[in-house]
Scaffold this motif. Structure first.
Motif, short mmCIF file in Angstrom:
data_model
loop_
_atom_site.label_atom_id
_atom_site.label_comp_id
_atom_site.label_asym_id
_atom_site.label_seq_id
_atom_site.Cartn_x
_atom_site.Cartn_y
_atom_site.Cartn_z
N GLY A 1 0.92 -1.13 -0.07
CA GLY A 1 0.02 -0.16 0.04
C GLY A 1 0.97 1.20 -0.06
N GLY A 2 0.26 2.37 -0.12
CA GLY A 2 0.90 3.68 -0.10
C GLY A 2 -0.11 4.89 0.18
N VAL B 1 -6.00 -6.69 -3.23
CA VAL B 1 -4.95 -7.82 -3.19
C VAL B 1 -3.73 -7.13 -2.70
CG1 VAL B 1 -6.33 -9.25 -4.72
CG2 VAL B 1 -4.48 -7.57 -5.76
N ILE B 2 -3.56 -5.92 -2.46
CA ILE B 2 -2.20 -5.17 -2.10
C ILE B 2 -2.08 -5.30 -0.68
CG2 ILE B 2 -1.95 -3.97 -4.16
CD1 ILE B 2 -2.79 -1.58 -2.50
N SER B 3 -0.72 -5.39 -0.39
CA SER B 3 -0.58 -5.72 1.21
C SER B 3 -0.54 -4.25 2.09
CB SER B 3 0.72 -6.40 1.59
OG SER B 3 1.72 -5.62 0.93
N GLY B 4 -1.70 -3.67 2.20
CA GLY B 4 -1.67 -2.40 2.84
C GLY B 4 -2.73 -1.48 2.22
N PRO B 5 -3.21 -0.52 3.21
CA PRO B 5 -4.22 0.29 2.60
C PRO B 5 -3.48 1.47 1.68
CG PRO B 5 -3.12 1.09 4.76
CD PRO B 5 -2.78 -0.35 4.38
N LEU B 6 -4.36 1.63 0.68
CA LEU B 6 -4.14 2.65 -0.23
C LEU B 6 -4.90 4.01 -0.20
CD1 LEU B 6 -2.87 3.05 -3.13
CD2 LEU B 6 -4.85 2.22 -4.32
N SER B 7 -4.01 4.97 -0.62
CA SER B 7 -4.62 6.36 -0.27
C SER B 7 -4.11 7.04 -1.62
CB SER B 7 -3.86 7.14 0.71
OG SER B 7 -4.17 8.54 0.56
N ILE B 8 -5.21 7.62 -2.31
CA ILE B 8 -4.92 8.27 -3.75
C ILE B 8 -5.64 9.93 -3.50
CG2 ILE B 8 -5.54 8.44 -6.05
CD1 ILE B 8 -5.96 5.34 -6.02
N GLU B 9 -4.51 10.68 -3.54
CA GLU B 9 -5.02 12.16 -3.57
C GLU B 9 -4.86 12.82 -4.96
OE1 GLU B 9 -3.30 16.22 -1.46
OE2 GLU B 9 -2.50 14.46 -0.77
N PHE B 10 -5.79 13.52 -5.32
CA PHE B 10 -5.78 14.05 -6.98
C PHE B 10 -5.20 15.32 -6.73
CE2 PHE B 10 -9.25 11.21 -6.49
CZ PHE B 10 -9.10 10.10 -7.27
N SER B 11 -4.29 15.70 -7.68
CA SER B 11 -3.82 16.96 -7.76
C SER B 11 -4.68 17.45 -9.10
CB SER B 11 -2.34 17.17 -8.19
OG SER B 11 -2.22 16.18 -9.26
N GLY B 12 -5.05 18.78 -8.99
CA GLY B 12 -5.84 19.41 -10.03
C GLY B 12 -7.32 18.70 -10.33
N LYS C 1 -9.47 6.85 0.21
CA LYS C 1 -8.73 5.77 1.07
C LYS C 1 -9.68 4.62 0.94
CE LYS C 1 -6.84 9.11 4.41
NZ LYS C 1 -6.86 9.50 5.97
N ILE C 2 -8.70 3.49 0.56
CA ILE C 2 -9.38 2.11 0.58
C ILE C 2 -8.28 1.11 1.15
CG2 ILE C 2 -8.32 1.91 -1.81
CD1 ILE C 2 -11.10 0.58 -2.49
N ARG C 3 -8.85 0.12 1.80
CA ARG C 3 -8.16 -0.96 2.27
C ARG C 3 -8.34 -2.10 1.92
NH1 ARG C 3 -6.02 -0.11 7.37
NH2 ARG C 3 -6.29 1.87 8.34
N PRO C 4 -7.28 -3.04 1.69
CA PRO C 4 -7.35 -4.49 1.16
C PRO C 4 -8.36 -5.31 2.21
CG PRO C 4 -5.45 -4.30 2.44
CD PRO C 4 -5.95 -2.84 2.31
N GLY C 5 -8.94 -6.29 1.44
CA GLY C 5 -9.71 -7.19 2.10
C GLY C 5 -10.22 -8.23 1.25
N SER D 1 -14.60 2.14 1.02
CA SER D 1 -13.72 2.90 0.74
C SER D 1 -14.43 4.43 1.07
CB SER D 1 -13.52 3.26 -0.78
OG SER D 1 -14.55 3.55 -1.43
N LYS D 2 -13.35 5.33 1.23
CA LYS D 2 -13.79 6.80 1.89
C LYS D 2 -13.34 7.63 0.81
CE LYS D 2 -14.09 9.90 5.92
NZ LYS D 2 -13.41 10.02 7.06
N TRP D 3 -14.20 8.53 0.40
CA TRP D 3 -13.73 9.63 -0.52
C TRP D 3 -14.05 11.08 0.14
CZ3 TRP D 3 -14.55 9.64 -6.77
CH2 TRP D 3 -13.96 10.65 -7.11
N LYS D 4 -13.04 11.49 0.36
CA LYS D 4 -13.45 13.05 1.29
C LYS D 4 -12.54 14.02 0.33
CE LYS D 4 -13.40 15.67 5.56
NZ LYS D 4 -13.23 15.28 7.01
N ASP D 5 -13.10 15.05 -0.12
CA ASP D 5 -12.49 16.20 -0.72
C ASP D 5 -11.67 15.80 -1.97
OD1 ASP D 5 -13.58 18.16 1.23
OD2 ASP D 5 -11.83 17.73 2.47
N ASN D 6 -10.46 15.69 -2.26
CA ASN D 6 -9.89 15.18 -3.07
C ASN D 6 -8.86 13.74 -2.81
OD1 ASN D 6 -7.90 16.51 -1.46
ND2 ASN D 6 -6.58 17.09 -3.16
N LYS D 7 -9.37 13.20 -1.89
CA LYS D 7 -8.40 12.04 -1.44
C LYS D 7 -9.50 10.84 -1.30
CE LYS D 7 -5.22 12.46 1.21
NZ LYS D 7 -4.01 12.34 2.62
#
Length: 409
Positions: free
Chosen positions: A134-135, A157-168, A198-202, A190-196
């Motif tokens: 994750g990352g 299927v990845i080993s850790g939570p993933l956070s994606i922040e959008f630029s622009g 967050k999603i966890r494997p499961g 998952s949780k989508w707040k503002d421009n980010k």
């Protein structure tokens, strides 16, 4: 091959079984592959892109060819990065001109081993699959939502939570929401707040899902109703409650003279007679609808201002250049105001003249230009078979409502 298309009376009537959504189908195929066949998919799309996706996910080959399927290229890049082995991923010449660097950079940050086999930032790719971690990613969301969806689809299927922040600015936001909703239906929250996001494997749960009728395909029927002298078209299986962002097409075409009524069969389209004098729309959330709507408004003689179209230049063709050339044949000038905005100007339009249109190997261009047969006699469409990419029965469906479609002699 060239098709000659005509509709002498200018009237259309019929009931159409639209194709299943390839956007939903392709996402479900990837989720199913990652889950170990836990998803029972009902009414899978028969579009070329979905057939390619299914075949490659089931293939034992290490050398995979996506042909011209952009979604397949992006989704499989992420998928193969999680599957042990060494793979090559390639496509057509046009596919190798479509950027993928944003996705590759993001996957590398998660531990993926991916190299370019040709030009930096573009396919073909060499991928060595393995375990990804994750990352926290920061990604330009304005280029393609498919990069985001590809990352979200492998998150279980990845080993850790993933956070994606959008630029622009975020392009095609509804397609990202579609991905999240499909994952949620299989137990991944998952949780989508503002421009980010967050999603966890499961652990993906077993489920059965019916694929919706394709709202993107519906846009060409809305165009035909708008341009017809009279029309009574039912599009089977469409509902007002859809996870497809392109369902907004019903509202958009309300401004171009099309009335939508939902019933047990689907959506009934008729002419309302109410057309705006000037038209404007931001296609940031629904770029696939842009060609049909731009052509329709131009054909109706309605000048338009269209924004949010920057992603059109990296589709199957550069759709802005393609539309400039083809709309010029009916007396419409398409002016670029900026990278994300164009304006149409209506000049004297030829009436009932024979017209020949190029499709640039682009399925959406072919289907967007076809409705012009309702205003101009005997139009010709070059390379009409490209419609099989998303709508294999398009020409047969046109015949079923009274439009003549035949190979040009």
């Amino acid at each position: 091959m060239i098709y000659k298309i005509s509709c002498g009376g200018g009237s259309i009537k019929g009931s159409i079984a639209l194709p299943a959504s390839k956007s939903i189908s392709n996402r479900l195929l990837m989720i199913n592959a990652l889950s170990g066949d836990l998803v029972n998919i009902n009414r899978l799309s028969e579009a070329d892109d979905t057939i390619t996706m299914k075949a490659l996910l089931e293939s034992k080959s290490k050398a995979l060819d996506v042909r011209d399927a952009g979604t397949v290229m992006r989704f499989l890049t992420a998928y193969l990065a999680t599957i042990p082995g060494e793979y090559s991923l390639a496509g057509t010449e046009r596919m190798h001109e479509r950027p993928i660097g944003i996705l590759v950079d993001a996957l590398r940050q998660l531990g993926a081993q991916i190299e370019y086999s040709g030009t930096e930032g573009f396919p073909p790719l060499k991928i060595i699959g393995g375990v990804l971690h994750g990352g926290e990613l920061v990604i330009d969301g304005s280029v393609s939502s498919q990069f985001i969806s590809a990352l979200l689809l492998i998150s279980p299927v990845i080993s850790g939570p993933l956070s994606i922040e959008f630029s622009g600015k975020i392009s095609s936001r509804p397609y990202i929401l579609m991905t999240l909703k499909l994952l949620e239906s299989l137990g991944i929250n998952s949780k989508w707040k503002d421009n980010k996001i967050k999603i966890r494997p499961g652990k993906l749960t077993e489920t059965s899902i019916d694929v919706e009728a394709d709202w993107s395909a519906a846009s060409y029927w809305y165009s035909m109703v708008a341009l017809a002298k009279s029309a009574d078209i039912t599009l089977q299986g469409l509902t007002a409650q859809s996870i497809q962002g392109d369902s907004i097409v019903a509202s958009i075409f309300g401004m171009l003279g099309v009335r939508t009524e939902f019933n047990e069969s689907g959506a009934k389209l008729t002419k309302s007679g109410e057309v705006v004098d000037e038209f404007g729309f931001d296609f940031t959330d629904c770029p696939d609808l842009a060609p049909a709507i731009i052509v329709t408004s131009a054909a109706l003689g309605v000048p338009g201002l269209f924004t949010g179209i920057e992603s059109l230049k990296i589709k199957e063709s550069d759709r802005i250049n393609s539309l400039q050339k083809e709309l010029g044949k009916i007396g419409v000038e398409l002016d670029r105001i900026s990278d994300r905005a164009i304006r149409t100007r209506i000049n004297a339009m030829p009436v009932n003249s024979a017209l020949s249109f190029e499709t640039y190997k682009d399925h959406r261009l072919a289907m967007s230009l076809a409705p012009l047969c309702l205003l101009h006699e005997n139009i010709e469409i070059d390379n009409p078979e490209v419609t099989s990419k998303s709508y294999p029965d398009f020409w047969d469906d046109l015949r079923s409502v009274g439009i003549e479609v035949a190979p040009s002699s």
